[in-house]
Motif scaffolding. Structure first.
Motif, PDB file in Angstrom:
ATOM      1  N   GLU A  76     -25.368  -7.916 -22.755  1.00  0.00           N
ATOM      2  CA  GLU A  76     -25.263  -7.040 -21.654  1.00  0.00           C
ATOM      3  C   GLU A  76     -24.266  -5.857 -22.460  1.00  0.00           C
ATOM      4  N   PRO A  77     -24.677  -4.675 -22.391  1.00  0.00           N
ATOM      5  CA  PRO A  77     -23.255  -3.721 -22.381  1.00  0.00           C
ATOM      6  C   PRO A  77     -21.480  -4.033 -22.734  1.00  0.00           C
ATOM      7  N   GLU A  78     -21.139  -4.751 -21.098  1.00  0.00           N
ATOM      8  CA  GLU A  78     -20.804  -4.846 -20.944  1.00  0.00           C
ATOM      9  C   GLU A  78     -19.604  -6.768 -21.197  1.00  0.00           C
ATOM     10  N   GLY A  79     -20.532  -7.719 -22.095  1.00  0.00           N
ATOM     11  CA  GLY A  79     -21.048  -8.676 -22.620  1.00  0.00           C
ATOM     12  C   GLY A  79     -21.783  -9.672 -22.197  1.00  0.00           C
ATOM     13  N   VAL A  80     -21.691 -10.952 -21.840  1.00  0.00           N
ATOM     14  CA  VAL A  80     -22.504 -11.910 -21.262  1.00  0.00           C
ATOM     15  C   VAL A  80     -22.571 -11.934 -19.957  1.00  0.00           C
ATOM     16  N   SER A  81     -24.306 -12.335 -19.369  1.00  0.00           N
ATOM     17  CA  SER A  81     -24.372 -12.595 -17.797  1.00  0.00           C
ATOM     18  C   SER A  81     -25.035 -13.515 -18.282  1.00  0.00           C
ATOM     19  N   ALA A  82     -24.801 -14.622 -16.967  1.00  0.00           N
ATOM     20  CA  ALA A  82     -25.986 -15.993 -16.467  1.00  0.00           C
ATOM     21  C   ALA A  82     -26.218 -16.395 -15.197  1.00  0.00           C
ATOM     22  N   ARG A  83     -27.166 -15.737 -15.043  1.00  0.00           N
ATOM     23  CA  ARG A  83     -27.600 -16.653 -13.571  1.00  0.00           C
ATOM     24  C   ARG A  83     -28.967 -17.964 -14.239  1.00  0.00           C
ATOM     25  N   VAL A  84     -29.432 -19.060 -13.120  1.00  0.00           N
ATOM     26  CA  VAL A  84     -30.020 -19.710 -13.030  1.00  0.00           C
ATOM     27  C   VAL A  84     -31.171 -19.354 -12.441  1.00  0.00           C
ATOM     28  N   PRO A  85     -32.019 -19.673 -12.823  1.00  0.00           N
ATOM     29  CA  PRO A  85     -33.621 -19.132 -12.691  1.00  0.00           C
ATOM     30  C   PRO A  85     -33.851 -19.043 -11.401  1.00  0.00           C
ATOM     31  N   GLY A  86     -34.456 -18.713 -10.782  1.00  0.00           N
ATOM     32  CA  GLY A  86     -35.086 -18.440  -9.686  1.00  0.00           C
ATOM     33  C   GLY A  86     -34.029 -18.334  -7.895  1.00  0.00           C
ATOM     34  N   THR A  87     -32.599 -17.978  -8.736  1.00  0.00           N
ATOM     35  CA  THR A  87     -31.319 -18.175  -7.389  1.00  0.00           C
ATOM     36  C   THR A  87     -31.584 -16.484  -7.344  1.00  0.00           C
ATOM     37  N   PRO A  88     -31.101 -16.083  -6.422  1.00  0.00           N
ATOM     38  CA  PRO A  88     -30.721 -14.274  -6.154  1.00  0.00           C
ATOM     39  C   PRO A  88     -30.130 -13.084  -7.037  1.00  0.00           C
ATOM     40  N   GLU A  89     -30.269 -12.768  -6.705  1.00  0.00           N
ATOM     41  CA  GLU A  89     -29.872 -11.625  -7.641  1.00  0.00           C
ATOM     42  C   GLU A  89     -28.351 -11.043  -8.339  1.00  0.00           C
TER      43      GLU A  89
END
Length: 112
Positions: A76-89
């Motif tokens: 993203e513009p601010e850097g990396v982001s990470a999310r486990v698939p299927g977890t809330p936004e």
């Protein structure tokens, strides 16, 4: 989403700090060959490894090597982001800063 080579190019050699819902969550040092050093918000340090799996980046750590956690990692513009698939936004780790300095991890063989 970042694949393995793109992820390595993005983070290797950096210590990246992460927030979760705006609160400091921890920081991770990305070393060569998929090695990592994770430091939790309370200062505990764990050695681990990352490896690509399809469109995910998966991590395992020395405290429980069989517990592999896989993340969708994006730039993203601010850097990396990470999310486990299927977890809330709102369950997204977001980069809040990065630097080249190693982590300060007291204890045998940590933070070097």
């Amino acid at each position: 989403m970042l694949d393995g080579p793109a992820f390595a190019a993005e983070v290797e050699g950096w210590t990246v700090e992460f927030t979760l819902r705006g609160a400091f969550f921890g920081r991770e040092r990305y070393l060569p060959d998929g090695e990592v050093l994770w430091q939790t918000a309370d200062g505990q340090c764990l050695r681990g490894r990352w490896l690509p799996a399809a469109d995910l980046i998966c991590f395992s750590y020395e405290d429980d090597p069989d517990d592999v956690r896989c993340w969708q990692v994006t730039r993203e513009p601010e850097g990396v982001s990470a999310r486990v698939p299927g977890t809330p936004e709102d369950e997204v780790l977001r980069e809040s800063g990065r630097h080249r300095a190693p982590l300060n991890c007291p204890g045998p063989a940590l933070g070097v």
